[in-house]
Enzyme design. Structure first.
Site, PDB file in Angstrom:
ATOM      1  N   ASP B  33       0.844  -1.192   0.000  1.00  0.00           N
ATOM      2  CA  ASP B  33       0.000   0.000   0.000  1.00  0.00           C
ATOM      3  C   ASP B  33       0.876   1.237   0.000  1.00  0.00           C
ATOM      4  O   ASP B  33       1.793   1.344   0.831  1.00  0.00           O
ATOM      5  CB  ASP B  33      -0.855   0.043   1.282  1.00  0.00           C
ATOM      6  CG  ASP B  33      -2.076  -0.854   1.207  1.00  0.00           C
ATOM      7  OD1 ASP B  33      -2.334  -1.439   0.141  1.00  0.00           O
ATOM      8  OD2 ASP B  33      -2.780  -0.951   2.232  1.00  0.00           O
ATOM      9  N   LYS B  90      -8.160   0.659  -5.048  1.00  0.00           N
ATOM     10  CA  LYS B  90      -9.358   0.104  -4.422  1.00  0.00           C
ATOM     11  C   LYS B  90     -10.620   0.840  -4.850  1.00  0.00           C
ATOM     12  O   LYS B  90     -10.622   2.069  -4.971  1.00  0.00           O
ATOM     13  CB  LYS B  90      -9.236   0.211  -2.892  1.00  0.00           C
ATOM     14  CG  LYS B  90      -8.176  -0.702  -2.279  1.00  0.00           C
ATOM     15  CD  LYS B  90      -8.167  -0.546  -0.769  1.00  0.00           C
ATOM     16  CE  LYS B  90      -6.966  -1.195  -0.106  1.00  0.00           C
ATOM     17  NZ  LYS B  90      -6.982  -2.667  -0.138  1.00  0.00           N
ATOM     18  N   ARG B 174      -6.591 -20.452   7.091  1.00  0.00           N
ATOM     19  CA  ARG B 174      -6.819 -21.799   7.649  1.00  0.00           C
ATOM     20  C   ARG B 174      -8.228 -22.295   7.332  1.00  0.00           C
ATOM     21  O   ARG B 174      -8.430 -23.476   7.059  1.00  0.00           O
ATOM     22  CB  ARG B 174      -6.587 -21.791   9.166  1.00  0.00           C
ATOM     23  CG  ARG B 174      -5.112 -21.774   9.543  1.00  0.00           C
ATOM     24  CD  ARG B 174      -4.907 -22.370  10.931  1.00  0.00           C
ATOM     25  NE  ARG B 174      -3.527 -22.304  11.359  1.00  0.00           N
ATOM     26  CZ  ARG B 174      -2.602 -23.216  11.054  1.00  0.00           C
ATOM     27  NH1 ARG B 174      -2.909 -24.253  10.286  1.00  0.00           N
ATOM     28  NH2 ARG B 174      -1.373 -23.093  11.510  1.00  0.00           N
ATOM     29  N   GLY B 227      -3.357  -7.246   8.168  1.00  0.00           N
ATOM     30  CA  GLY B 227      -2.691  -7.410   9.461  1.00  0.00           C
ATOM     31  C   GLY B 227      -1.280  -7.951   9.374  1.00  0.00           C
ATOM     32  O   GLY B 227      -0.633  -8.150  10.403  1.00  0.00           O
ATOM     33  N   GLY B 248      -0.123  -3.657   4.016  1.00  0.00           N
ATOM     34  CA  GLY B 248      -0.767  -2.350   4.013  1.00  0.00           C
ATOM     35  C   GLY B 248      -0.004  -1.386   4.888  1.00  0.00           C
ATOM     36  O   GLY B 248       0.993  -0.786   4.483  1.00  0.00           O
TER      37      GLY B 248
END
EC number: 4.3.3.6
Lengths: 238, 311
Positions: B33, B90, B174, B227, B248
Site C-alpha cells: 500500500d 481500491k 486456515r 494485518g 498495508g
C-alpha cells in the site's frame, strides 16, 4: 548420444514458476529415453546443478533486486554467457536476458544479458491492453496450427543491437493498427519470448525447447564429456 | 504446490487467462500500500511486485473514520507515472462507477475492497463486465468462490486491515484450507453429489467447487492480506499456503524515517522470497526493526471490524 539424465532449473525468485515446471513435465514425455529432473532454483548451489534454465515471467525489477541480494547475478551471467548453457526466458525472463532494456524503473535495472537486443518493457501499456493472439511460429514445424500467444504487460524486442546476424527472429505479432513487433528471438544458447506458453495448455514450445536442450547436451557429451561434468562446458551453437 | 492454474482452468476464456495470468506473475511477491509517489518509489526499489495506490493506509483510515471512497485519480496518475510495476487501486464494494473510473485510468488490478465503505449492501460488482481484472477479499472458501464466479481473477484473505495483528488473516487462510480439504474429501467419497451438497452449504458454485477439489487449491492465485506487519508474519502466511502477500500499514506506519520504511519494505520482500530459509528470516527480522504498534484484534469493537463487510 543424448545424456541419460538432464536437470532443468526454473529460476524461482518470483513469478510463474510452477506453471513452467508443469508444462516441462508434460513436454518431457516426448523424450522417454531421458530422465529429466526439474528444479526450482533460488541459490547459486542449485544453479550449479542445472544443465539448462528457464527464467519465468514475473516482475523483472523484483527478480533483479532479489537475484542481486541472493548473490545470483554473477553465477547467472556465467551460466548464460560463459558456459553457454541453454536458457529460455519468458516475458520478464526475456527482459532479464536482454543486453539492454528501455522503459525501466528510475535509475535503470540490472540485467543478465546474453541476447544482443534492446527490449522495451510494457510495450502495449497497462493490464487492460494485455491480450491473446494467434502466432505463426514456424520453428514448431508445419501443419501444427497457430500458437495462442498470451501477452501480459508484455515486453517486445525493440531492436537488435548487434548487426552480425547472430540474433534470429523467430516470431512476431501485429496488433491491429500497430507495427509488427518481435516477440521471439534466439541467439545461440539463449531463447526469449515476450509471451507465456506456460499459461496455455499447449506444450509445443516447451517440447521444442527441451529438444534443443537435448541436442545441445548430446553434442557436448560427444567430445567434451569430462568438461561438461566439471561444469566448464563452452559448447558453441550457431 | 506444483499446480498449473492455467491448465486447471482449461475451459476458461482468453479474457480470463489474461486477467488471472497477471496475478500468476505476481506470485512469490509483495504488494505494498502506498499513498504518494515517494512511498511508491520506496516500494519499487525494495522489490515490490506491485503497489496499491490509496489515499490513506488502513491504520490511518481507522483513525480518521468517516466514509472512505476510491482515491483521487490525480494521486493515482502520479503514482502510475512514477513506477514501472503494476499499480492497483481500491473501489468500494458494489461501486460500479468507481471501477469504471479506475479501469479508464489504466489501473492494472482493481481491489473491490472491504477497507473502503461499501456502496451496495446487496451486490458486489459483476466483474466479468470489465476488461480490468479484480482482486477480492475472502474469509472462507464459499466467499472466495462467489467472488470468482462474479469474475474475480485473484483472491486475498480479508484479515483485519490496519491492525498489524495477523490473527484474522491466519484464521481466514486456515478456514479456506480446511474447506478445500473438505471439498476434496466430498469429491472422493460422494462424487458429484458430495460436491453439490457442500456447494449448497457454503454458498458456492458447484462447478468452481469441483475444480477447487480437483486442483486441491483455489482456482486463482491467493494472497494474504489484512494485518501482515513483519517479515515473520509474511513468511507465516506463505507457509500456510498463500501465493504472496499484501502489506498495508506494515511498511510505513510508525516508521522512524524514510530509510526505516525502505528497510522494512526490503525485509518483507526478502522474507516472502525466502519463506522457508531461517537464516534469511533472521536477517530480514533484524533489518525490519521495530514494527508498527498496531491494535490487538481482540480489542476491536464489532463495528470497527472491516472483514465483516461483503458476503
Amino acid at each position: 548420444m543424448p545424456p541419460p539424465a538432464i536437470t532443468v532449473g526454473v529460476l524461482a525468485l518470483q513469478g510463474g514458476v510452477v506453471e513452467h515446471i508443469a508444462l516441462l513435465h508434460r513436454a518431457s514425455s516426448s523424450y522417454p529415453s531421458i530422465t529429466f529432473h526439474f528444479l526450482e532454483v533460488r541459490t547459486p548451489e542449485q544453479l550449479s546443478l542445472c544443465d539448462a534454465l528457464v527464467i519465468p515471467g514475473g516482475e523483472s525489477t523484483t527478480m533483479a533486486i532479489v537475484a542481486r541480494r541472493l548473490g545470483l547475478f554473477e553465477p547467472l551471467r556465467e551460466f548464460v554467457k560463459i558456459n553457454h548453457k541453454p536458457v529460455w526466458g519468458t516475458c520478464a525472463g526475456l527482459v532479464m536476458l536482454a543486453e539492454e532494456a528501455s522503459a525501466t524503473k528510475q535509475g535503470g535495472q540490472e540485467l543478465i544479458g546474453g541476447l544482443d537486443v534492446r527490449v522495451l518493457r510494457n510495450k502495449f501499456g497497462t493490464q487492460v491492453q494485455s491480450f491473446v493472439a494467434d502466432l505463426n511460429l514456424e520453428f514448431l514445424g508445419d501443419g501444427e496450427g497457430p500458437f495462442r500467444g498470451v501477452f501480459i504487460r508484455a515486453p517486445v524486442v525493440e531492436e537488435v543491437i548487434n548487426g552480425d546476424g547472430k540474433v534470429r527472429v523467430l516470431g512476431t505479432v501485429k496488433k491491429p493498427g500497430e507495427e509488427e513487433d518481435i516477440v521471439a528471438v534466439r541467439q545461440g544458447n539463449v531463447f526469449g519470448t515476450s509471451f507465456h506458453p506456460e499459461l496455455t495448455g499447449d506444450v509445443r514450445v516447451h517440447a521444442w525447447w527441451l529438444g534443443n536442450v537435448v541436442e545441445a547436451l548430446s553434442q557436448s557429451v560427444k567430445g567434451e564429456d569430462l568438461v561438461i561434468r566439471s561444469g566448464k562446458s563452452v559448447t558453441e551453437q550457431t | 504446490m506444483a499446480t498449473n492454474l492455467a491448465n486447471g482452468l482449461s475451459s476458461i476464456s482468453d479474457d480470463f487467462t489474461v486477467k488471472a495470468g497477471l496475478a500468476q506473475m505476481l506470485k512469490g511477491g509483495v504488494i505494498m500500500d502506498v499513498t504518494n509517489v515517494e512511498q511508491a518509489r520506496i516500494a519499487e526499489e525494495a522489490g515490490a511486485v506491485a503497489v496499491m495506490a490509496l489515499e490513506r493506509i488502513p491504520s490511518d483510515i481507522r483513525k480518521v473514520g468517516g466514509v472512505v471512497r476510491m482515491s483521487n485519480p490525480e494521486m493515482i496518475k502520479e503514482i502510475q507515472a512514477a513506477v514501472t510495476i503494476p499499480v492497483m487501486a481500491k473501489a468500494r464494494i458494489g461501486h460500479i462507477v468507481e471501477c469504471q473510473i479506475l479501469e479508464a485510468l489504466g489501473i492494472d488490478y482493481v481491489d473491490e475492497s472491504e477497507v473502503l465503505t461499501p456502496a451496495d449492501d446487496q451486490y458486489h460488482v459483476q466483474k466479468t463486465d470489465f476488461k480490468v481484472p479484480f482482486v477480492c477479499g475472502c474469509r472462507n472458501l464459499g466467499e472466495a468462490l462467489r467472488r470468482i464466479k462474479e469474475g474475480a481473477a485473484f483472491i486475498r484473505t480479508k484479515g483485519e486491515a490496519g491492525t498489524g495483528d495477523v490473527v484474522e488473516a491466519v484464521k481466514h487462510i486456515r478456514t479456506v484450507n480446511a474447506e478445500i480439504a473438505q471439498a476434496k474429501a466430498a469429491l472422493a467419497s460422494e462424487g458429484e453429489l458430495g460436491i453439490a451438497k457442500l456447494a449448497r452449504e457454503i454458498g458456492a458454485d458447484p462447478i468452481l467447487l469441483k475444480q477447487t477439489a480437483e486442483l486441491g487449491r483455489l482456482p486463482v492465485v491467493n494472497f494474504a492480506a489484512g494485518g501482515v506487519a513483519t517479515p515473520a508474519d509474511a513468511a507465516l502466511m506463505m507457509q500456510l499456503g498463500c501465493d504472496g502477500v499484501f502489506v498495508g500499514s506494515g511498511i510505513f506506519k510508525d516508521a522512524l524515517d524514510r530509510e526505516h520504511a525502505a528497510k522494512r519494505a526490503r525485509a518483507i520482500v526478502k522474507a516472502v522470497a525466502n519463506w522457508t530459509d531461517k537464516k534469511a528470516l533472521i536477517e530480514a527480522s533484524i533489518e525490519h526493526g521495530t514494527a508498527m504498534k498496531g491494535i490487538s484484534n481482540a480489542d476491536l469493537k464489532e463495528e470497527e471490524r472491516l472483514a465483516g463487510r461483503g458476503w
